[in-house]
Design a protein around this motif. Structure first.
Motif, PDB file in Angstrom:
ATOM      1  N   TRP A  36     -11.731   8.137  -2.758  1.00  0.00           N
ATOM      2  CA  TRP A  36     -10.457   7.902  -2.064  1.00  0.00           C
ATOM      3  C   TRP A  36      -9.398   7.660  -3.127  1.00  0.00           C
ATOM      4  N   ASN A  66      -2.303   7.190   0.320  1.00  0.00           N
ATOM      5  CA  ASN A  66      -3.737   7.230   0.056  1.00  0.00           C
ATOM      6  C   ASN A  66      -4.325   8.435   0.770  1.00  0.00           C
ATOM      7  N   TYR A  79      -5.535   6.434  -4.074  1.00  0.00           N
ATOM      8  CA  TYR A  79      -4.570   5.505  -3.472  1.00  0.00           C
ATOM      9  C   TYR A  79      -3.621   4.958  -4.534  1.00  0.00           C
ATOM     10  N   SER A 105      -1.345   1.315  -5.041  1.00  0.00           N
ATOM     11  CA  SER A 105      -1.215  -0.029  -4.482  1.00  0.00           C
ATOM     12  C   SER A 105      -0.668  -0.987  -5.529  1.00  0.00           C
ATOM     13  N   SER A 133       0.829  -1.199   0.000  1.00  0.00           N
ATOM     14  CA  SER A 133       0.000   0.000   0.000  1.00  0.00           C
ATOM     15  C   SER A 133       0.866   1.254   0.000  1.00  0.00           C
TER      16      SER A 133
END
Length: 200
Positions: free
Chosen positions: A99, A81, A101, A103, A78
């Protein structure tokens, strides 16, 4: 995960970069009693088509018995974010919050390595995180050697890798700049920087 194409980035430079910069990840496997997940630090080496992940786990961890090279695992890395408010857009009545992010998901079949002295491999992991050579495994060689007896070292050649970069890339550049500025104001510097790199 199923992201739209404009959020997918499987470029080796991107996926490897995320795995190296955010190397403390979650490895999930299916054990005898169902799903199990463990947070572990990893070292990515340029071995094989997509690279090979190296890690270690306590012998007392039930997952250590699953590292037989036959069971599939997924390791999720991860990156930054941040929450994106609908109020940041020119027309908030036509938007919803979301959101952003970054990853990477890497899958493979982890296998325990034969018992041996992993001191040099563990030294690589330590050097990856220690700043300005503050501590070296040589500083506690005897103690570290005793600890090694309770550790299983393993590798996972990566079979498949997926990168996700959901950073408002489906929005116009002008809106991305506004979002990045708002993120900066909220001290979400890593995500703001990622968005500005996209705008560059």
């Amino acid at each position: 995960m199923y992201p739209p194409p404009y959020y997918t980035d499987n470029a080796p430079a991107f996926t490897a970069g995320v795995m190296r910069e955010h190397s403390f990840a979650v490895m999930t496997m299916v054990g005898d009693n169902g799903l199990c997940a463990t947070h572990l630090p990893f070292v990515l080496k340029d071995e094989g088509t997509h690279g090979t992940l190296y890690g270690h786990i306590a012998k007392s961890n039930p997952k250590a018995k699953l590292l037989d090279g036959r069971r599939e695992a997924m390791v999720v890395f991860s990156g930054p974010n941040a929450y994106i408010s609908a109020s940041w857009y020119d027309h908030p009545d036509r938007q919803v919050p979301t959101w952003n992010y970054i990853s990477v998901q890497a899958s493979g079949r982890p296998v325990a390595l034969e018992a041996q002295n992993y001191m040099s491999e563990m030294a690589v992991l330590v050097e990856q995180y220690e700043t300005e050579n503050a501590w070296s495994i040589d500083d506690a060689q005897d103690y570290a050697a005793r600890i090694m007896a309770g550790i299983v070292y393993f590798k996972m050649p990566i079979d498949t890798v997926q990168g996700f970069r959901k950073i408002s890339s489906n929005k116009p550049k002008s809106e991305r700049e506004i979002i990045a500025a708002q993120l900066e104001n909220n001290n979400e510097h890593a995500m703001a920087d990622a968005m500005r790199q996209l705008n560059a």
